[in-house]
Design a protein around this motif. Structure first.
Motif, PDB file in Angstrom:
ATOM      1  N   ALA A  63       0.833  -1.199   0.000  1.00 24.15           N
ATOM      2  CA  ALA A  63       0.000   0.000   0.000  1.00 24.15           C
ATOM      3  C   ALA A  63       0.871   1.254   0.000  1.00 24.15           C
ATOM      4  O   ALA A  63       0.629   2.199  -0.757  1.00 24.15           O
ATOM      5  N   PHE A  64       1.895   1.247   0.831  1.00 22.90           N
ATOM      6  CA  PHE A  64       2.812   2.388   0.907  1.00 22.90           C
ATOM      7  C   PHE A  64       3.500   2.628  -0.439  1.00 22.90           C
ATOM      8  O   PHE A  64       3.580   3.750  -0.928  1.00 22.90           O
ATOM      9  N   GLN A  65       3.954   1.528  -1.018  1.00 23.00           N
ATOM     10  CA  GLN A  65       4.673   1.587  -2.285  1.00 23.00           C
ATOM     11  C   GLN A  65       3.805   2.138  -3.421  1.00 23.00           C
ATOM     12  O   GLN A  65       4.218   3.025  -4.162  1.00 23.00           O
ATOM     13  N   MET A  93       7.696  16.358   1.525  1.00 28.05           N
ATOM     14  CA  MET A  93       6.742  15.361   2.012  1.00 28.05           C
ATOM     15  C   MET A  93       7.473  14.306   2.826  1.00 28.05           C
ATOM     16  O   MET A  93       7.042  13.932   3.914  1.00 28.05           O
ATOM     17  N   ARG A 109       8.472  15.442   6.372  1.00 25.76           N
ATOM     18  CA  ARG A 109       7.428  15.415   7.404  1.00 25.76           C
ATOM     19  C   ARG A 109       7.033  13.989   7.786  1.00 25.76           C
ATOM     20  O   ARG A 109       6.768  13.705   8.953  1.00 25.76           O
ATOM     21  N   VAL A 110       7.017  13.098   6.799  1.00 30.14           N
ATOM     22  CA  VAL A 110       6.719  11.701   7.123  1.00 30.14           C
ATOM     23  C   VAL A 110       7.828  11.137   8.020  1.00 30.14           C
ATOM     24  O   VAL A 110       7.560  10.449   9.012  1.00 30.14           O
ATOM     25  N   GLY A 145       7.429  12.349  11.634  1.00 28.73           N
ATOM     26  CA  GLY A 145       6.362  11.647  12.332  1.00 28.73           C
ATOM     27  C   GLY A 145       6.761  10.236  12.709  1.00 28.73           C
ATOM     28  O   GLY A 145       6.533   9.779  13.838  1.00 28.73           O
ATOM     29  N   LEU A 146       7.363   9.552  11.754  1.00 30.58           N
ATOM     30  CA  LEU A 146       7.723   8.156  11.981  1.00 30.58           C
ATOM     31  C   LEU A 146       8.748   7.988  13.085  1.00 30.58           C
ATOM     32  O   LEU A 146       8.623   7.125  13.944  1.00 30.58           O
ATOM     33  N   ARG A 157       7.421   8.360  16.555  1.00 30.11           N
ATOM     34  CA  ARG A 157       6.681   7.202  17.022  1.00 30.11           C
ATOM     35  C   ARG A 157       7.622   6.047  17.346  1.00 30.11           C
ATOM     36  O   ARG A 157       7.439   5.335  18.334  1.00 30.11           O
ATOM     37  N   LEU A 158       8.648   5.900  16.510  1.00 33.07           N
ATOM     38  CA  LEU A 158       9.585   4.778  16.678  1.00 33.07           C
ATOM     39  C   LEU A 158      10.450   4.898  17.928  1.00 33.07           C
ATOM     40  O   LEU A 158      10.813   3.908  18.553  1.00 33.07           O
ATOM     41  N   CYS A 211      11.314  -0.397   9.434  1.00 35.37           N
ATOM     42  CA  CYS A 211       9.939   0.070   9.573  1.00 35.37           C
ATOM     43  C   CYS A 211       9.369   0.519   8.230  1.00 35.37           C
ATOM     44  O   CYS A 211       8.247   0.182   7.878  1.00 35.37           O
ATOM     45  N   VAL A 212      10.150   1.274   7.485  1.00 39.86           N
ATOM     46  CA  VAL A 212       9.623   1.815   6.231  1.00 39.86           C
ATOM     47  C   VAL A 212       9.829   0.852   5.062  1.00 39.86           C
ATOM     48  O   VAL A 212       8.944   0.640   4.252  1.00 39.86           O
ATOM     49  N   LYS A 245      11.146  -2.454   5.167  1.00 43.67           N
ATOM     50  CA  LYS A 245      11.075  -3.891   5.467  1.00 43.67           C
ATOM     51  C   LYS A 245      12.399  -4.628   5.317  1.00 43.67           C
ATOM     52  O   LYS A 245      12.441  -5.838   5.118  1.00 43.67           O
ATOM     53  N   PHE A 253      11.806  11.503  -2.196  1.00 45.17           N
ATOM     54  CA  PHE A 253      10.968  11.319  -1.007  1.00 45.17           C
ATOM     55  C   PHE A 253      11.782  10.680   0.115  1.00 45.17           C
ATOM     56  O   PHE A 253      11.722  11.107   1.272  1.00 45.17           O
ATOM     57  N   ALA A 282       4.443   1.275  15.096  1.00 51.90           N
ATOM     58  CA  ALA A 282       4.968   2.225  14.123  1.00 51.90           C
ATOM     59  C   ALA A 282       5.133   1.553  12.769  1.00 51.90           C
ATOM     60  O   ALA A 282       5.279   2.208  11.745  1.00 51.90           O
ATOM     61  N   ASP A 283       5.063   0.233  12.778  1.00 51.15           N
ATOM     62  CA  ASP A 283       5.415  -0.527  11.592  1.00 51.15           C
ATOM     63  C   ASP A 283       4.593  -0.214  10.353  1.00 51.15           C
ATOM     64  O   ASP A 283       5.091  -0.253   9.238  1.00 51.15           O
ATOM     65  N   ALA A 299       3.987   4.222   8.049  1.00 49.81           N
ATOM     66  CA  ALA A 299       4.501   4.937   6.890  1.00 49.81           C
ATOM     67  C   ALA A 299       3.370   5.273   5.921  1.00 49.81           C
ATOM     68  O   ALA A 299       3.270   6.396   5.420  1.00 49.81           O
ATOM     69  N   PHE A 300       2.513   4.306   5.694  1.00 50.38           N
ATOM     70  CA  PHE A 300       1.373   4.516   4.796  1.00 50.38           C
ATOM     71  C   PHE A 300       0.457   5.628   5.306  1.00 50.38           C
ATOM     72  O   PHE A 300       0.057   6.521   4.570  1.00 50.38           O
ATOM     73  N   PHE A 331       1.124   8.103   7.493  1.00 52.85           N
ATOM     74  CA  PHE A 331       1.737   9.429   7.443  1.00 52.85           C
ATOM     75  C   PHE A 331       1.770   9.962   6.011  1.00 52.85           C
ATOM     76  O   PHE A 331       1.520  11.136   5.769  1.00 52.85           O
ATOM     77  N   LEU A 332       2.095   9.071   5.082  1.00 53.02           N
ATOM     78  CA  LEU A 332       2.149   9.508   3.687  1.00 53.02           C
ATOM     79  C   LEU A 332       0.760   9.934   3.229  1.00 53.02           C
ATOM     80  O   LEU A 332       0.606  10.956   2.552  1.00 53.02           O
ATOM     81  N   GLU A 391       0.082  13.358   4.396  1.00 57.21           N
ATOM     82  CA  GLU A 391       0.835  14.354   3.635  1.00 57.21           C
ATOM     83  C   GLU A 391       0.188  14.630   2.291  1.00 57.21           C
ATOM     84  O   GLU A 391       0.190  15.760   1.806  1.00 57.21           O
ATOM     85  N   VAL A 400      -4.358   2.968  -6.716  1.00 57.15           N
ATOM     86  CA  VAL A 400      -3.692   2.164  -5.686  1.00 57.15           C
ATOM     87  C   VAL A 400      -4.489   0.874  -5.451  1.00 57.15           C
ATOM     88  O   VAL A 400      -3.921  -0.220  -5.363  1.00 57.15           O
ATOM     89  N   LEU A 427      -3.120  -2.943  -5.884  1.00 58.95           N
ATOM     90  CA  LEU A 427      -3.099  -3.832  -4.718  1.00 58.95           C
ATOM     91  C   LEU A 427      -3.891  -5.113  -4.954  1.00 58.95           C
ATOM     92  O   LEU A 427      -3.439  -6.201  -4.614  1.00 58.95           O
TER      93      LEU A 427
END
Lengths: 158, 158
Positions: free
Chosen positions: A6-8, A39, A42-43, A46-47, A50-51, A75-76, A78, A121, B2-3, B6-7, B9-10, B13, B43, B47
């Protein structure tokens, strides 16, 4: 592994979106890169907050870098950074031999010139994380053979 | 956790970015919503293709919905849909009692009017996923008490 995709996918869409909004008059590649970098910044902030919520205080700069290479990267992206080098004078080089955000692109030289789009990014991500830990830096990235990638961090002494 | 942040927070943003780019002349809220929805759509398409790569063919529409509620939702939002209802005539209601993209907002009524911003990407996500499975739909979302959220899917017969 669709689980972290999803992030990717969202990351790809953001790049597409920012570059497509060029139709509204902005053709300046530098500005797009800067937007993506911001962007990421800021991510990253935040990360890392939390970490590091429950971690012990860091001993020194190198300790922070190790945390970024291991915990933050896992975390980001993997996976951990494969190699961390430093000149002990404020320059760090983080090498990722299979950088996740490049792994969808063909490994040939064909898309090499597209790589900066996919790295800015993440440069911001690292800069943001370090900034929240009190380390001001300049982060750049470089690709010679896809999907391997090197991030260079220059610490700004204050 | 936190794992998977990333999604999240992004995603935040992206919303910020799209709403801030209003300075370049676009003040139309509808357009921002549409952009977010479109991002989500693409997305979602990506997915679901990855997720269904090795699954058996779906029996029917309800079977597809169940897959979206379980596997797809878990992949993106790390939990299943809490309740799936249907009138058996092409309308489905998916209820998530703790929707992840709203859980960072205060649970009071204070930010209720901000909720649509945070839902349109996910509406697109569902629409994109269904579209790739051959189901054309209209997806809307509704919040009455944060962070619970209902997605209504209207199937478009072709």
């Amino acid at each position: 592994m669709a689980d972290e995709a999803a992030f990717q996918f969202l990351h790809n869409e953001v790049i597409q979106y920012i570059y497509k909004s060029a139709e509204s008059g902005e053709t300046d590649n530098g500005r797009h890169i800067a937007k993506l970098e911001n962007m990421g910044f800021r991510v990253g902030q935040g990360l890392i907050e939390r970490l590091t919520k429950d971690t012990a205080r860091f001993k020194d700069e190198l300790d922070i870098m190790k945390f970024v290479c291991k915990d933050f990267w896992t975390c980001v992206f993997k996976k951990q950074i494969d190699n961390l080098r430093t000149n002990h004078q404020g320059i760090y080089v983080l090498q990722d031999n299979k950088f996740r955000l490049l792994s969808q692109l063909s490994a040939g030289k064909q898309y090499l010139e597209q790589a900066p789009k996919y790295l800015s990014f993440s440069c911001g991500l690292v800069r943001g994380a370090l900034s929240s830990l009190g380390v001001k830096s300049i982060v750049t990235a470089e690709v010679s053979i896809m999907p391997a990638c090197k991030f260079q961090i220059m610490i700004q002494k204050m």
